[in-house]
Design an enzyme around this catalytic site. Structure first.
Site, short mmCIF file in Angstrom:
data_model
loop_
_atom_site.label_atom_id
_atom_site.label_comp_id
_atom_site.label_asym_id
_atom_site.label_seq_id
_atom_site.Cartn_x
_atom_site.Cartn_y
_atom_site.Cartn_z
N LYS A 194 0.70 -1.34 0.02
CA LYS A 194 -0.10 -0.08 -0.06
C LYS A 194 0.87 1.03 0.07
CE LYS A 194 -3.46 2.39 2.53
NZ LYS A 194 -4.76 2.24 3.43
N LYS A 249 -2.12 -1.44 -3.82
CA LYS A 249 -3.15 -0.39 -3.80
C LYS A 249 -2.14 1.04 -3.94
CE LYS A 249 -6.17 1.78 -0.35
NZ LYS A 249 -6.51 2.08 0.93
N1 PBG Z 1 -6.71 2.75 6.25
C1 PBG Z 1 -7.05 3.89 5.35
C2 PBG Z 1 -7.56 3.39 4.25
N2 PBG Z 1 -8.28 2.32 3.81
C3 PBG Z 1 -8.61 2.43 2.68
C4 PBG Z 1 -8.17 3.75 2.02
C5 PBG Z 1 -8.22 4.47 0.62
C6 PBG Z 1 -9.35 3.87 -0.32
C7 PBG Z 1 -9.60 4.96 -1.42
O1 PBG Z 1 -8.89 5.79 -1.76
O2 PBG Z 1 -10.41 4.37 -2.19
C8 PBG Z 1 -7.61 4.47 3.00
C9 PBG Z 1 -6.84 5.59 3.00
C10 PBG Z 1 -5.68 5.96 3.55
O3 PBG Z 1 -4.71 5.20 3.51
O4 PBG Z 1 -5.51 7.22 3.98
#
Ligand code: PBG
Ligand code: MG
Length: 326
Positions: A194, A249
């Site tokens: 991520k 991601k």
């Molecule tokens: N645990 C946070 C989380 N879980 C899913 C997303 C993002 C998903 C998206 O942008 O569609 C995020 C955002 C972040 O890391 O700030």
């Protein structure tokens, strides 16, 4: 003469030789959950996405299931009053996520329910963990909280817990706790690679964590977009620690990572087409600059890159379109 155009001449042969196919079974639908009943709120930066209270969400889940979408991923919208420095609301058995899981499993038992294991909806500062005086997210203390949260989701009946926080070692700790508490068949979908991405902006609007973050970033735990080998190391650790499925991601800017992960490990590999990717495409479509065909093309791209499935806010749209044969 070798004429590669020959097979492209007719629809029948284009279909016969297609190397990849998108089906409803490839899709996971992320949904935002609101407190209360009969609540429905649009998300301004994600046209077409609505936050729903549990009663409306359950009805939506029946539609999702009927469309052949295997699973939903739940993201609770926590009221400001329930946020704190230590994120205690994350493992409240009567919390929004936990109640939503129970309600969905009761009404649509065969729809897979995936929960988000991360503290950012519950911390007053919007970071995915417990911080020290300097604002640094503390790894091992955060893991203790994530374990409590994951167990609470499992008790509620979650089929899959999905840690999205990027703390080191959290997959192993959660797996161990699940085993020790008799949740042998609760699956872990690890957000393994991520990235610290600017594409998450609209999601932070949707769950209401953008204001808490106050322009801060998550670069001390999410990955540097410059890196590719590091993603392989992250995925290797999560598999070793007990992940059943791994995820990359964001999605479209990281298809090279999806391909490398799939080639390297051959494990179930997912990609998240995140909120910013959704917003970009919807904005261009709304302006008439692109047609809706970009949606299906983008999803097929994930399959071509080797993804077994895609988390996407377009899941319902795509499943409807596949059902109607377009
Ligand atoms: N645990 C946070 C989380 N879980 C899913 C997303 C993002 C998903 C998206 O942008 O569609 C995020 C955002 C972040 O890391 O700030
Ligand atoms: Mg890791």
């Amino acid at each position: 003469m070798r004429r590669l155009r020959r097979l492209r001449r007719h629809d029948f042969s284009r279909r016969l030789v297609a190397e990849n196919q998108l089906t409803a079974a490839d899709l996971i639908y992320p949904v935002f959950v609101l407190p209360g009943t009969q609540q429905r709120e649009a998300v301004a930066s994600m046209p077409g996405v609505e936050r729903l209270s549990i009663d409306l969400l359950v009805a939506e889940c029946q539609t999702i299931y009927a469309l052949g979408i295997p699973a939903v991923a739940l993201f609770p919208v926590t009221p400001a009053a329930a946020k704190s420095l230590a994120a205690e609301a994350a493992w409240d058995d009567e919390g929004l996520a936990q109640r939503a899981v129970r309600a969905i499993k009761e009404t649509v038992p065969d729809l897979g329910v995936i929960t988000d294991v991360a503290l950012d909806p519950f911390t007053s500062h919007g970071q995915d963990g417990i911080i020290d005086d300097d604002g640094y997210v503390l790894n091992d203390i955060t893991i203790d909280a994530l374990v409590k949260q994951a167990l609470s989701h499992a008790r509620a009946g979650a089929d899959v817990v999905a840690p999205s926080d990027m703390m080191d070692g959290r997959i192993g700790a959660i797996r161990e706790a699940l085993e020790a508490n008799g949740f042998h068949n609760v699956q872990i979908m690890a957000y393994s690679a991520k990235y610290a991405s600017a594409f998450y902006g609209p999601f932070r609007d949707a769950v209401g964590s953008a204001g808490n973050l106050k322009g801060g970033n998550k670069k001390t735990y999410q990955m540097d977009p410059a890196n590719s080998n590091e993603a392989i190391h992250e995925v290797a650790l999560d598999i070793e620690e007990g992940a059943d499925m791994v995820m990359v991601k964001p999605g479209m800017p990281y298809l090279d990572i999806v391909r490398r992960v799939k080639d390297e490990f051959q494990v179930p590999t997912f990609a998240y087409q995140v909120s910013g990717e959704y917003a970009m495409m919807q904005a261009a479509i709304a302006n008439g600059w692109l047609t809706e065909d970009v949606i299906m093309e983008s999803l097929l791209g994930f399959k071509r890159a080797g993804a077994d499935g895609i988390l996407t806010y377009f899941a319902k749209y795509a499943a409807e379109r596949l059902q109607s044969g377009q």
